[in-house]
Motif scaffolding. Structure first.
Motif, PDB file in Angstrom:
ATOM      1  N   ASN A  51     -59.945  36.540 120.552  1.00  0.00           N
ATOM      2  CA  ASN A  51     -60.134  37.746 121.358  1.00  0.00           C
ATOM      3  C   ASN A  51     -60.793  37.414 122.690  1.00  0.00           C
ATOM      4  O   ASN A  51     -61.279  36.308 122.914  1.00  0.00           O
ATOM      5  CB  ASN A  51     -61.002  38.735 120.575  1.00  0.00           C
ATOM      6  CG  ASN A  51     -60.746  40.185 120.945  1.00  0.00           C
ATOM      7  OD1 ASN A  51     -59.975  40.483 121.860  1.00  0.00           O
ATOM      8  ND2 ASN A  51     -61.393  41.076 120.239  1.00  0.00           N
ATOM      9  N   GLY A  52     -60.819  38.416 123.567  1.00  0.00           N
ATOM     10  CA  GLY A  52     -61.601  38.310 124.782  1.00  0.00           C
ATOM     11  C   GLY A  52     -63.069  38.568 124.497  1.00  0.00           C
ATOM     12  O   GLY A  52     -63.501  38.624 123.339  1.00  0.00           O
ATOM     13  N   HIS A  59     -61.817  47.302 120.841  1.00  0.00           N
ATOM     14  CA  HIS A  59     -60.695  48.094 120.324  1.00  0.00           C
ATOM     15  C   HIS A  59     -59.646  47.199 119.660  1.00  0.00           C
ATOM     16  O   HIS A  59     -59.060  47.581 118.640  1.00  0.00           O
ATOM     17  CB  HIS A  59     -60.064  48.887 121.464  1.00  0.00           C
ATOM     18  CG  HIS A  59     -60.896  50.043 121.918  1.00  0.00           C
ATOM     19  ND1 HIS A  59     -60.503  50.900 122.914  1.00  0.00           N
ATOM     20  CD2 HIS A  59     -62.124  50.488 121.521  1.00  0.00           C
ATOM     21  CE1 HIS A  59     -61.425  51.825 123.102  1.00  0.00           C
ATOM     22  NE2 HIS A  59     -62.421  51.577 122.276  1.00  0.00           N
ATOM     23  N   ARG A  60     -59.406  46.024 120.213  1.00  0.00           N
ATOM     24  CA  ARG A  60     -58.410  45.133 119.620  1.00  0.00           C
ATOM     25  C   ARG A  60     -58.863  44.638 118.247  1.00  0.00           C
ATOM     26  O   ARG A  60     -58.082  44.616 117.293  1.00  0.00           O
ATOM     27  CB  ARG A  60     -58.125  43.965 120.567  1.00  0.00           C
ATOM     28  CG  ARG A  60     -57.364  44.401 121.807  1.00  0.00           C
ATOM     29  CD  ARG A  60     -57.119  43.287 122.804  1.00  0.00           C
ATOM     30  NE  ARG A  60     -56.387  43.814 123.963  1.00  0.00           N
ATOM     31  CZ  ARG A  60     -55.965  43.091 124.991  1.00  0.00           C
ATOM     32  NH1 ARG A  60     -56.196  41.784 125.024  1.00  0.00           N
ATOM     33  NH2 ARG A  60     -55.318  43.662 125.986  1.00  0.00           N
ATOM     34  N   GLU A  61     -60.128  44.271 118.139  1.00  0.00           N
ATOM     35  CA  GLU A  61     -60.636  43.846 116.839  1.00  0.00           C
ATOM     36  C   GLU A  61     -60.589  44.995 115.839  1.00  0.00           C
ATOM     37  O   GLU A  61     -60.239  44.811 114.666  1.00  0.00           O
ATOM     38  CB  GLU A  61     -62.075  43.320 116.979  1.00  0.00           C
ATOM     39  CG  GLU A  61     -62.642  42.836 115.662  1.00  0.00           C
ATOM     40  CD  GLU A  61     -64.016  42.200 115.801  1.00  0.00           C
ATOM     41  OE1 GLU A  61     -64.760  42.180 114.785  1.00  0.00           O
ATOM     42  OE2 GLU A  61     -64.359  41.722 116.912  1.00  0.00           O
ATOM     43  N   ARG A  62     -60.901  46.189 116.311  1.00  0.00           N
ATOM     44  CA  ARG A  62     -60.866  47.364 115.445  1.00  0.00           C
ATOM     45  C   ARG A  62     -59.452  47.585 114.903  1.00  0.00           C
ATOM     46  O   ARG A  62     -59.265  47.941 113.726  1.00  0.00           O
ATOM     47  CB  ARG A  62     -61.328  48.584 116.252  1.00  0.00           C
ATOM     48  CG  ARG A  62     -61.566  49.846 115.450  1.00  0.00           C
ATOM     49  CD  ARG A  62     -61.957  50.980 116.382  1.00  0.00           C
ATOM     50  NE  ARG A  62     -63.220  50.726 117.054  1.00  0.00           N
ATOM     51  CZ  ARG A  62     -63.677  51.420 118.103  1.00  0.00           C
ATOM     52  NH1 ARG A  62     -62.951  52.401 118.607  1.00  0.00           N
ATOM     53  NH2 ARG A  62     -64.846  51.134 118.629  1.00  0.00           N
ATOM     54  N   GLY A  63     -58.438  47.375 115.755  1.00  0.00           N
ATOM     55  CA  GLY A  63     -57.060  47.554 115.309  1.00  0.00           C
ATOM     56  C   GLY A  63     -56.652  46.559 114.244  1.00  0.00           C
ATOM     57  O   GLY A  63     -55.988  46.917 113.260  1.00  0.00           O
ATOM     58  N   ASP A 118     -53.326  51.346 124.918  1.00  0.00           N
ATOM     59  CA  ASP A 118     -53.732  51.552 123.526  1.00  0.00           C
ATOM     60  C   ASP A 118     -53.978  50.200 122.865  1.00  0.00           C
ATOM     61  O   ASP A 118     -53.169  49.710 122.086  1.00  0.00           O
ATOM     62  CB  ASP A 118     -52.657  52.344 122.780  1.00  0.00           C
ATOM     63  CG  ASP A 118     -53.080  52.713 121.364  1.00  0.00           C
ATOM     64  OD1 ASP A 118     -54.254  52.456 121.008  1.00  0.00           O
ATOM     65  OD2 ASP A 118     -52.237  53.239 120.617  1.00  0.00           O
ATOM     66  N   ASN A 119     -55.118  49.603 123.201  1.00  0.00           N
ATOM     67  CA  ASN A 119     -55.451  48.283 122.666  1.00  0.00           C
ATOM     68  C   ASN A 119     -55.570  48.289 121.146  1.00  0.00           C
ATOM     69  O   ASN A 119     -55.072  47.386 120.469  1.00  0.00           O
ATOM     70  CB  ASN A 119     -56.758  47.795 123.290  1.00  0.00           C
ATOM     71  CG  ASN A 119     -56.591  47.330 124.718  1.00  0.00           C
ATOM     72  OD1 ASN A 119     -55.935  46.333 124.986  1.00  0.00           O
ATOM     73  ND2 ASN A 119     -57.192  48.061 125.649  1.00  0.00           N
ATOM     74  N   GLU A 120     -56.213  49.301 120.618  1.00  0.00           N
ATOM     75  CA  GLU A 120     -56.376  49.355 119.163  1.00  0.00           C
ATOM     76  C   GLU A 120     -55.026  49.502 118.472  1.00  0.00           C
ATOM     77  O   GLU A 120     -54.722  48.793 117.503  1.00  0.00           O
ATOM     78  CB  GLU A 120     -57.298  50.503 118.764  1.00  0.00           C
ATOM     79  CG  GLU A 120     -57.501  50.596 117.259  1.00  0.00           C
ATOM     80  CD  GLU A 120     -58.503  51.653 116.828  1.00  0.00           C
ATOM     81  OE1 GLU A 120     -58.518  51.996 115.617  1.00  0.00           O
ATOM     82  OE2 GLU A 120     -59.288  52.126 117.683  1.00  0.00           O
ATOM     83  N   GLY A 121     -54.199  50.416 118.973  1.00  0.00           N
ATOM     84  CA  GLY A 121     -52.883  50.622 118.367  1.00  0.00           C
ATOM     85  C   GLY A 121     -52.001  49.390 118.462  1.00  0.00           C
ATOM     86  O   GLY A 121     -51.287  49.053 117.510  1.00  0.00           O
ATOM     87  N   ALA A 122     -52.057  48.697 119.590  1.00  0.00           N
ATOM     88  CA  ALA A 122     -51.229  47.507 119.780  1.00  0.00           C
ATOM     89  C   ALA A 122     -51.583  46.422 118.778  1.00  0.00           C
ATOM     90  O   ALA A 122     -50.697  45.821 118.137  1.00  0.00           O
ATOM     91  CB  ALA A 122     -51.394  46.985 121.203  1.00  0.00           C
TER      92      ALA A 122
END
Length: 340
Positions: free
Chosen positions: A186-187, A196-200, A162-166
């Motif tokens: 970020n990568g 997804h990470r940026e979105r989170g 769960d990249n976004e949640g993390a």
């Protein structure tokens, strides 16, 4: 010991023993365990050629390895491969790497499937609407995606974290600590995990009426040097962030070095949270300031992908099931309230 002797010892037919060893679903679990235990105790190893003739299966998992001057094999891939290999080795499976031009992987996928070289394949580092996912979905071979793609009108089997949640939870913690200027190192933002990470991060800031400035987003190959250069650029700007969320412990090495070279300190001048893929040789608690991390083992993910591929080969798993692992947020000494 050969198959005939093993079957005689167990008072089972050779067909039943062969099917138990090769994971056929019609063999009940008690019989399968009994056969596997006996085979292990007596050192039975199936003849690969005979097994292929009897079952039509090669006992091999395939991975198409992109090659070329622009392709880097990074430690994340190696660690994932180690987990996959650990499971494969202990379950009589082999891993086949098929090199391919990074810009023409389709030809290699078609060749290994047409030649029946492998029983299943997996795909890593997917992008949105990834052509590889669309292709293997039509080739009639069991497959798993490590990660997720987006934009398709069909479902497919995958394993992801769960990249976004993390990264939402990491950014939310920093906002709760009073930080208003966050940066994300970020990568590659062409890959879905980074999207997804940026979105989170953006979602966590938006919930408090804040925004992630485009100047505070760096999307780079995850190396120590890139982490260093990105951090220098961010912290030397007039609107320097007071907190950084970083996509890799490897990049975080560069972040820490840049902060030190600028005469600043963690967490007094800048707080830092990084993603920890659980490398055995790089531990967040061993940094000069123990790092707060989002944590999920990429080696365990590799083992799980192998386990699911084995199940799909044997018919124990079917359909397009997605699996998303939650990610732990581990708080250590690298975060503090925003500087006054």
């Amino acid at each position: 010991m050969n198959l005939k002797q093993l079957a005689h010892m167990l008072a089972l037919s050779q067909t039943t023993v062969s099917r138990a060893l090769n994971g056929y679903p019609e063999v009940n679990e008690e019989t399968r365990r009994r056969v596997m235990d006996a085979a292990k105790r007596h050192g039975y190893r199936p003849n690969p050629s005979a097994r292929r003739l009897a079952t039509g299966k090669s006992g091999m998992i395939g991975y198409v390895l992109p090659t070329g001057a622009a392709v880097d094999i990074d430690p994340h891939f190696v660690e994932f491969l180690s987990g996959l290999g650990d499971y494969a080795r202990s379950h009589e499976l082999d891993l086949v790497l098929s090199p391919a031009d990074a810009d023409d992987q389709e030809t290699t996928y078609r060749r290994i499937v047409a030649n029946r070289q492998v029983d299943a394949v997996y795909i890593s580092s997917p992008k949105p609407q990834d052509n590889r996912v669309a292709l293997v979905n039509t080739l009639g071979i069991p497959f798993i995606i490590h990660g997720r793609s987006e934009g398709f009108d069909f479902d497919y089997p995958y394993l992801d974290i769960d990249n976004e949640g993390a990264f939402h939870e990491a950014a939310r913690l920093l906002v709760q600590l009073g930080h208003r200027r966050l940066a994300l190192i970020n990568g590659d933002d062409g890959e879905t995990f980074a999207i997804h990470r940026e979105r989170g991060v953006r979602r966590a800031l938006a919930a408090s009426g804040l925004a992630l400035s485009e100047r505070h987003v760096c999307s780079l190959v995850m190396t120590e040097e890139n982490g260093y250069r990105a951090t220098r650029r961010l912290l030397e700007a007039s609107d320097a962030p007071t907190a950084i969320v970083c996509s890799s412990l490897i990049m975080a090495l560069g972040v820490v070095r840049a902060v030190r070279d600028l005469g600043l300190n963690i967490p007094g001048d800048v707080s830092l949270i990084a993603h920890d893929d659980v490398f055995p040789w790089l531990r967040p608690e061993n940094f000069s300031v123990p790092l707060s991390t989002t944590r999920s083992s990429i080696r365990l993910a590799g083992a799980r992908v192998a386990e699911r591929l084995a199940a799909r080969i044997s018919g124990l798993e079917e359909g397009a099931r997605g699996e998303i692992w939650p990610v732990d947020l581990v708080i250590r000494g690298s975060v503090a309230g925003a500087p006054a």
